[in-house]
Scaffold this motif. Structure first.
Motif, PDB file in Angstrom:
ATOM      1  N   ALA A 175      89.143 -12.171  49.503  1.00 21.15           N
ATOM      2  CA  ALA A 175      89.755 -13.440  49.896  1.00 21.15           C
ATOM      3  C   ALA A 175      91.069 -13.650  49.154  1.00 21.15           C
ATOM      4  O   ALA A 175      92.067 -14.083  49.738  1.00 21.15           O
ATOM      5  N   LEU A 176      91.085 -13.320  47.878  1.00 19.78           N
ATOM      6  CA  LEU A 176      92.291 -13.467  47.063  1.00 19.78           C
ATOM      7  C   LEU A 176      93.399 -12.537  47.567  1.00 19.78           C
ATOM      8  O   LEU A 176      94.553 -12.954  47.711  1.00 19.78           O
ATOM      9  N   LEU A 191      91.345 -16.924  38.613  1.00 20.69           N
ATOM     10  CA  LEU A 191      90.610 -15.750  39.119  1.00 20.69           C
ATOM     11  C   LEU A 191      91.538 -14.551  39.244  1.00 20.69           C
ATOM     12  O   LEU A 191      91.166 -13.432  38.891  1.00 20.69           O
ATOM     13  N   ARG A 192      92.756 -14.768  39.737  1.00 15.55           N
ATOM     14  CA  ARG A 192      93.725 -13.669  39.815  1.00 15.55           C
ATOM     15  C   ARG A 192      93.965 -13.096  38.427  1.00 15.55           C
ATOM     16  O   ARG A 192      93.996 -11.876  38.242  1.00 15.55           O
ATOM     17  N   LEU A 239      84.537 -13.588  31.643  1.00 18.60           N
ATOM     18  CA  LEU A 239      84.435 -12.360  32.410  1.00 18.60           C
ATOM     19  C   LEU A 239      83.977 -12.657  33.831  1.00 18.60           C
ATOM     20  O   LEU A 239      83.117 -13.520  34.048  1.00 18.60           O
ATOM     21  N   LEU A 240      84.531 -11.929  34.779  1.00 20.36           N
ATOM     22  CA  LEU A 240      84.115 -12.084  36.171  1.00 20.36           C
ATOM     23  C   LEU A 240      82.660 -11.676  36.330  1.00 20.36           C
ATOM     24  O   LEU A 240      82.222 -10.663  35.791  1.00 20.36           O
ATOM     25  N   THR A 241      81.928 -12.449  37.093  1.00 16.55           N
ATOM     26  CA  THR A 241      80.572 -12.076  37.468  1.00 16.55           C
ATOM     27  C   THR A 241      80.651 -11.325  38.796  1.00 16.55           C
ATOM     28  O   THR A 241      81.733 -11.239  39.409  1.00 16.55           O
ATOM     29  N   GLU A 242      79.533 -10.830  39.261  1.00 14.22           N
ATOM     30  CA  GLU A 242      79.497 -10.186  40.576  1.00 14.22           C
ATOM     31  C   GLU A 242      79.925 -11.176  41.654  1.00 14.22           C
ATOM     32  O   GLU A 242      80.682 -10.835  42.570  1.00 14.22           O
ATOM     33  N   LYS A 243      79.467 -12.416  41.518  1.00 10.97           N
ATOM     34  CA  LYS A 243      79.828 -13.473  42.471  1.00 10.97           C
ATOM     35  C   LYS A 243      81.339 -13.715  42.449  1.00 10.97           C
ATOM     36  O   LYS A 243      81.963 -13.883  43.500  1.00 10.97           O
ATOM     37  N   GLY A 244      81.940 -13.735  41.270  1.00  7.92           N
ATOM     38  CA  GLY A 244      83.379 -13.930  41.165  1.00  7.92           C
ATOM     39  C   GLY A 244      84.153 -12.744  41.715  1.00  7.92           C
ATOM     40  O   GLY A 244      85.150 -12.914  42.432  1.00  7.92           O
ATOM     41  N   ALA A 245      83.696 -11.540  41.400  1.00  9.25           N
ATOM     42  CA  ALA A 245      84.363 -10.330  41.888  1.00  9.25           C
ATOM     43  C   ALA A 245      84.324 -10.242  43.410  1.00  9.25           C
ATOM     44  O   ALA A 245      85.221  -9.668  44.027  1.00  9.25           O
ATOM     45  N   GLY A 279      79.211 -19.996  38.490  1.00  8.19           N
ATOM     46  CA  GLY A 279      78.778 -18.608  38.390  1.00  8.19           C
ATOM     47  C   GLY A 279      79.825 -17.577  38.759  1.00  8.19           C
ATOM     48  O   GLY A 279      79.491 -16.415  39.003  1.00  8.19           O
ATOM     49  N   LEU A 280      81.102 -17.949  38.785  1.00  8.04           N
ATOM     50  CA  LEU A 280      82.164 -16.992  39.109  1.00  8.04           C
ATOM     51  C   LEU A 280      82.669 -16.276  37.864  1.00  8.04           C
ATOM     52  O   LEU A 280      83.115 -15.130  37.933  1.00  8.04           O
ATOM     53  N   LEU A 281      82.639 -16.969  36.745  1.00  9.16           N
ATOM     54  CA  LEU A 281      82.990 -16.397  35.453  1.00  9.16           C
ATOM     55  C   LEU A 281      81.810 -16.599  34.516  1.00  9.16           C
ATOM     56  O   LEU A 281      81.026 -17.532  34.679  1.00  9.16           O
ATOM     57  N   GLU A 282      81.716 -15.711  33.548  1.00  9.94           N
ATOM     58  CA  GLU A 282      80.688 -15.813  32.525  1.00  9.94           C
ATOM     59  C   GLU A 282      81.377 -15.995  31.184  1.00  9.94           C
ATOM     60  O   GLU A 282      82.348 -15.303  30.884  1.00  9.94           O
ATOM     61  N   ARG A 283      80.911 -16.939  30.401  1.00  7.92           N
ATOM     62  CA  ARG A 283      81.475 -17.212  29.074  1.00  7.92           C
ATOM     63  C   ARG A 283      80.649 -16.426  28.067  1.00  7.92           C
ATOM     64  O   ARG A 283      79.457 -16.678  27.893  1.00  7.92           O
TER      65      ARG A 283
END
Length: 168
Positions: free
Chosen positions: A95-96, A32-33, A84-90, A67-71
């Protein structure tokens, strides 16, 4: 309700458990980073992070499944895919950043070689904190968990203008 019952309900009903099921291990956070810093391709993640290909494939699949990344097909080369980051991932960025700041202060063995800054003026971002609804910075002694009754739990799940959701 007895104090031990309240603590048991707070601990067992906490959404931290669900969050850790999704991202609660080292490689997921590092992937994620990387995504927050512009990595999009399997090869980029693999070479930058030095992660074994099988572990990377597994973690990317889990992050996509949650649902954190989209392929997505790569726009430049249809044989490749982008993650790609989704809204949920972003939404995990605070927290990161908070974990990174904690690591820099308490776990790092020396000065870090990078710093998160405001893109507009280049100044370091403030330390992540917890704030009250009125904007006051809160410390641990100013917080408490409450147990919601069933009607409050249902109401807390519905977004409402001006409502502050309970943490947990």
């Amino acid at each position: 309700m007895e104090d031990s019952d309240v603590v048991r309900r707070i601990v067992t009903g906490c959404s931290l458990t669900a969050a850790l099921e999704v991202v609660g291990e080292r490689w997921s956070f590092l992937i994620l980073r990387g995504a927050f810093n512009g990595l999009e391709h399997f090869e980029q993640f693999q070479s930058t992070l030095g992660i074994a290909r099988n572990i990377l494939a597994n973690r990317l699949s889990r992050l996509v499944a949650h649902g954190l990344l989209e392929r997505c097909p790569c726009t430049d080369d249809k044989r490749k895919v982008e993650y790609l980051l989704t809204e949920k991932g972003a939404a995990l960025l605070p927290a990161l950043v908070s974990l990174r700041q904690w690591g820099a202060k308490w776990a790092a063995c020396g000065p870090t070689s990078s710093r998160l800054v405001d893109a507009r003026d280049g100044l370091p971002v403030q330390e992540m904190s917890i704030f009250a609804a009125d904007g006051r910075k809160l410390d641990m002694n100013e917080l408490r968990w409450i147990v919601l009754d069933q009607d409050e739990e249902v109401a807390a799940e519905r977004p409402m203008a001006g409502r502050v959701a309970a943490a947990g």
